[in-house]
Design a protein around this motif. Structure first.
Motif, short mmCIF file in Angstrom:
data_model
loop_
_atom_site.label_atom_id
_atom_site.label_comp_id
_atom_site.label_asym_id
_atom_site.label_seq_id
_atom_site.Cartn_x
_atom_site.Cartn_y
_atom_site.Cartn_z
N VAL A 46 48.64 36.56 33.03
CA VAL A 46 47.21 36.91 33.04
C VAL A 46 47.02 38.13 32.15
N ALA A 47 46.05 38.07 31.23
CA ALA A 47 45.84 39.20 30.33
C ALA A 47 44.41 39.71 30.33
N VAL A 48 43.47 38.94 30.88
CA VAL A 48 42.06 39.32 30.83
C VAL A 48 41.46 39.26 32.23
N GLY A 49 40.93 40.39 32.68
CA GLY A 49 40.39 40.48 34.04
C GLY A 49 39.27 39.51 34.33
N ALA A 50 38.37 39.32 33.37
CA ALA A 50 37.23 38.44 33.59
C ALA A 50 37.65 36.98 33.74
N ASP A 74 42.54 48.66 29.80
CA ASP A 74 41.97 49.97 29.47
C ASP A 74 40.67 50.26 30.22
N THR A 75 39.98 49.20 30.64
CA THR A 75 38.73 49.38 31.37
C THR A 75 38.75 48.60 32.68
N GLN A 76 37.94 49.02 33.60
CA GLN A 76 37.83 48.36 34.90
C GLN A 76 36.98 47.10 34.73
N VAL A 77 37.53 45.95 35.13
CA VAL A 77 36.81 44.68 35.04
C VAL A 77 36.97 43.98 36.39
N PHE A 78 35.86 43.78 37.07
CA PHE A 78 35.94 43.16 38.39
C PHE A 78 36.13 41.65 38.28
N PRO A 79 37.01 41.09 39.11
CA PRO A 79 37.19 39.64 39.13
C PRO A 79 36.02 38.95 39.81
N SER A 80 36.04 37.64 39.79
CA SER A 80 34.96 36.84 40.39
C SER A 80 34.89 37.05 41.90
N ALA A 81 33.77 36.69 42.46
CA ALA A 81 33.58 36.77 43.92
C ALA A 81 34.58 35.86 44.63
N GLU A 82 34.95 34.76 44.01
CA GLU A 82 35.93 33.84 44.60
C GLU A 82 37.28 34.53 44.77
N VAL A 96 40.30 47.49 42.42
CA VAL A 96 40.29 47.17 41.00
C VAL A 96 40.03 48.43 40.21
N MET A 97 40.86 48.69 39.19
CA MET A 97 40.70 49.89 38.37
C MET A 97 41.39 49.70 37.02
N ASN A 98 41.20 50.65 36.13
CA ASN A 98 41.92 50.56 34.85
C ASN A 98 43.40 50.82 35.10
#
Length: 124
Positions: A46-50, A74-82, A96-98
């Motif tokens: 996995v490489a991309v939070g979104a 490098d930035t905080q990206v929240f995953p899906s609600a699922e 979830v954090m950088n």
């Protein structure tokens, strides 16, 4: 006064983390990974939070943590609600954090003896 260096009572410590690499103990990693106080799982795909889906989280959940620290680069990206719901349904906290903040948080929780798993996304 004599000073002594106290070694942690767990196997893995994060010494540095960015969006592209991390240092676990003395090993530099350039691909996403999962770490617990006593286990290192390299090459987490996995490489991309979104883009994180529930199936991607299964290797982390299999370690049966009480808390997951998710470093999203490098930035905080929240995953899906699922994804968030999957953790909540199992009674597992998800923070979830950088990556820099995730490394500090993991080390603190590991030092407290918590059953924590950290998953770090690194952009190769």
């Amino acid at each position: 006064m004599q000073l002594s260096h106290e070694l942690p009572d767990y196997a893995y410590t994060l010494r540095a983390a960015s969006g592209h690499s991390a240092t676990v103990n003395d090993k530099v990693l350039g691909a996403s990974f999962i770490v617990t106080p006593d286990r290192l799982v390299e090459n987490w795909p996995v490489a991309v939070g979104a883009a994180l889906i529930v199936a991607d989280l299964e290797p982390v959940l299999a370690l049966e943590p009480e808390l997951i620290v998710l470093g999203t680069g490098d930035t905080q990206v929240f995953p899906s609600a699922e994804v968030l719901g999957r953790c909540l349904a199992r009674g597992i906290g998800l923070e979830v954090m950088n990556n820099q903040a995730a490394a500090r948080t993991f080390n603190l929780l590991a030092a407290e003896g918590r059953k924590v798993a950290a998953a770090f996304m690194l952009a190769g």
